[in-house]
Design an enzyme around this catalytic site. Structure first.
Site, PDB file in Angstrom:
ATOM      1  NE  ARG A  48      53.418  40.818  39.737  1.00 40.15           N
ATOM      2  CZ  ARG A  48      52.378  40.127  40.111  1.00 40.15           C
ATOM      3  NH1 ARG A  48      52.150  40.168  41.534  1.00 40.15           N
ATOM      4  NH2 ARG A  48      51.538  39.317  39.399  1.00 40.15           N
ATOM      5  NE  ARG A  80      43.715  34.886  48.992  1.00 37.56           N
ATOM      6  CZ  ARG A  80      44.192  34.817  47.684  1.00 37.56           C
ATOM      7  NH1 ARG A  80      45.397  35.244  47.212  1.00 37.56           N
ATOM      8  NH2 ARG A  80      43.429  34.122  46.808  1.00 37.56           N
ATOM      9  CE  LYS A  81      46.428  40.660  44.274  1.00 40.57           C
ATOM     10  NZ  LYS A  81      45.830  40.717  42.907  1.00 40.57           N
ATOM     11  N   GLY A  95      42.416  35.859  31.474  1.00 37.16           N
ATOM     12  CA  GLY A  95      42.385  34.385  31.213  1.00 37.16           C
ATOM     13  C   GLY A  95      41.752  33.564  32.024  1.00 37.16           C
ATOM     14  CB  CYS A 122      45.287  39.711  36.222  1.00 36.40           C
ATOM     15  SG  CYS A 122      45.480  38.191  37.587  1.00 36.40           S
ATOM     16  N   GLY A 123      43.039  41.086  34.411  1.00 33.49           N
ATOM     17  CA  GLY A 123      42.667  42.119  33.330  1.00 33.49           C
ATOM     18  C   GLY A 123      41.647  42.749  33.650  1.00 33.49           C
TER      19      GLY A 123
END
Ligand code: SRM
Ligand code: SF4
Length: 512
Positions: A69, A183-184, A438, A443-444
């Protein structure tokens, strides 16, 4: 002393323990060694977790074939950079591909660990980095994909986005100050009127706003999606001018988060949980203290007053005689040849630049009026259309089960096939934004879509089959709002019928 340091090890979650044993960034100096010993001989926590600090993702679904990534600030790539990325995936033959992500970024597939040292040298040569792009780090920083070329732009954010990335990653080398966040973390800097970055779903978002006649940014904080909770960002009640204050404020917020964010329960450790715990006033004053000067209160209103544009097709630039052309890349999937072709088109017709969008598409800017007709006859435009069908045009999909082990369903292929079928069966007056994701990690971004589809497992005829929970009501651009789940557990093989009905009833579609 920070909460982090004062917390007892027993209260730390598994990932905190991994980070406490060894910082993720430490693997940067071990890549040659890993390349020699091979991934099978690596220590599990290095292989599965710490490698993500340098952007290298072990894929349990395809062991030995890693995902890389990148970081692509504002989604901008030079043709040289794109060509290097193409050369990297080309060497993996049919295993090699790339995906444009929902953060205006690019991920490479099929990568072998033994090649990583060489790949990193090549990335270095073209000034690209994958540093701190995964796990408890700041993700790719997004900006308007038409920054600097959009006639209605308020602030050209390209330099600011780059500066914030450079601060966080120490110019792409890696920066221990920010490699152990709880965290992110997501940051977006919007300079246009149409909220192209989905400001509301970022931990920090800067949106253009006038204060006493001066143009700067209002600041929003705490937006995020997770399986447990999804929240839109809320005002920090701060305004900053479009200069290094933006960088300093990001540094201040990140420092407060790093030193005070919860590290016990990973499901409750994103920034919004800290804001909840402290209250906005306390959080703001801690940020102000780190910032080192008084924060100006927010401007009364921001300047996000347009509907979101998808940038597909031919568009006039603010520079006379120049155009940008948005190409639709089905579900963001690219192969080596596509990347070489895009690089060539950018060189022949444009200014050696390619841009990525959060809708997983590509823009080629700076095409002269005189060259436009020739450009539009290029064979690549048959694959990457400039006027795709209404559903295909606005389709977004996360990675899904092809490569992601969290996935409950296959997404990209199914999303494309279904959109094609429905486009063929129905007359749909306007694009309808369908987002596939998914699993509940989102994420989508199904919550920003007109119709969001989140993978799940469903019982049908006594068997567990792939299905989706259906979201509706997501609004983007001005007055953005998150959609909510309106229908749970639809088996995927019933989706054509269900979506067809929704498109007819709610989006004025008619059977052909
Ligand atoms: Fe994501 C984890 C893919 C955007 C929320 N995400 C993952 C992992 C890394 C899981 C894994 O290790 O397999 C996925 C990698 C799969 C793969 O092989 O590609 C993954 N996320 C993606 C991408 C590629 C989806 C896409 O197809 O575009 C996007 C990469 C963006 C980038 O360039 O950095 C991506 N992820 C997002 C977004 C959307 C956004 O940022 O606008 C979100 C929701 C917004 C947010 O984070 O607030 C998102 N990803 C997550 C989460 C849930 C976070 C949470 O707080 O619970 C996880 C799981 C986790 O972190 O524990 C996750
Ligand atoms: Fe993987 Fe789930 Fe994210 Fe899709 S939403 S990429 S399946 S983690």
């Amino acid at each position: 002393m920070s909460t982090t340091q004062s917390q007892k090890p027993a209260s730390l979650n598994k990932f905190e323990k991994i980070k406490a044993e060894k910082d993720g960034l430490d693997v940067k100096d071990e890549l040659e060694k890993f390349a020699q010993i091979g991934w099978e001989a690596m220590e599990k926590s290095d292989l599965e977790h710490r490698l993500k600090w340098v952007g290298v993702f072990y894929r349990p679904v395809t062991p030995g074939k890693f995902m890389l990534r990148m970081r692509t600030p504002s989604g901008i790539l030079s043709s040289d950079q794109l060509r290097v990325l193409a050369e990297i995936v080309q060497r993996y033959g049919t295993d090699g591909s790339a995906d444009i992500t929902t953060r205006q970024n690019i991920q490479l597939r099929g990568v072998r660990l033994e090649d990583i040292p060489d790949i990193f040298r090549r990335l270095d040569e073209v000034e690209m980095t994958s540093m701190q792009s995964g796990m408890d780090n700041v993700r790719n920083i997004t900006g308007s994909p038409v920054a600097g070329i959009d006639g209605s732009e308020l602030i050209d954010t390209r330099e600011l986005v780059q500066k914030v990335q450079d601060m966080i990653t120490n110019n792409g080398e890696g920066n221990y100050a920010f490699t152990n966040l709880p965290r992110k973390f997501n940051i977006a800097i919007e300079g246009g009127r149409d909220n192209s970055v989905h400001a509301e779903i970022n931990d920090i978002a800067f949106v253009p706003a006038y204060k006493n006649g001066e143009l700067g940014f209002n600041v929003l904080v705490g937006g995020f999606f997770s399986a447990k909770r999804c929240e839109g960002a809320i005002p920090l009640n701060a305004w900053v001018p479009p200069n290094d204050d933006v960088v300093d404020l990001c540094r201040a917020i990140l420092s407060v988060f790093r030193d005070n964010g919860a590290r016990a329960n990973r499901q409750k450790s994103r920034l919004m949980w800290l804001i909840d715990e402290l209250g906005m006033d306390k959080f703001r004053s801690m940020v102000e203290q780190e910032f080192g000067r008084t924060l100006e209160i927010a401007a009364e209103k921001d300047e996000i007053d347009w509907e979101k544009r998808d940038c597909i097709g031919v568009n006039k630039q603010k520079q006379p005689s120049l155009n940008y052309v948005g190409l639709h890349v089905p579900v963001g999937r690219l192969y080596a040849q596509d990347m070489f072709d895009l690089a060539r088109l950018a060189e022949v017709y444009g200014s050696c630049e390619v841009r990525l969008t959060v809708e997983q598409n590509v823009i080629i800017p700076n095409i002269l009026d005189d060259n436009l007709q020739d450009f539009l006859t290029e064979p690549l435009l048959e694959k990457f259309a400039i006027s795709p069908q209404p559903l295909e045009r606005a389709l977004v999909s996360c990675t899904g089960s092809q490569f992601c082990n969290f996935a409950l369903v296959e997404t990209k292929n199914r999303a494309s096939m279904l959109a094609k079928q429905l486009d063929a069966e129905l007359e749909i007056p306007n694009p309808v934004r369908i987002h596939w994701t998914g699993c509940p990690n989102s994420c989508g971004q199904p919550q920003v879509a007109d119709i969001g589809l989140m993978g799940t497992k469903v019982r049908k005829d006594g068997k567990m089959v792939e299905g989706v929970d259906l979201y509706m009501g997501g609004k983007v651009g001005k007055d953005a709002q998150l959609g909510t789940c309106v229908h749970k557990g639809i088996p995927c093989d019933e989706l054509n019928t269900v979506l067809s009905r929704i498109l007819i009833e709610s989006f004025a579609a008619k059977p052909k």
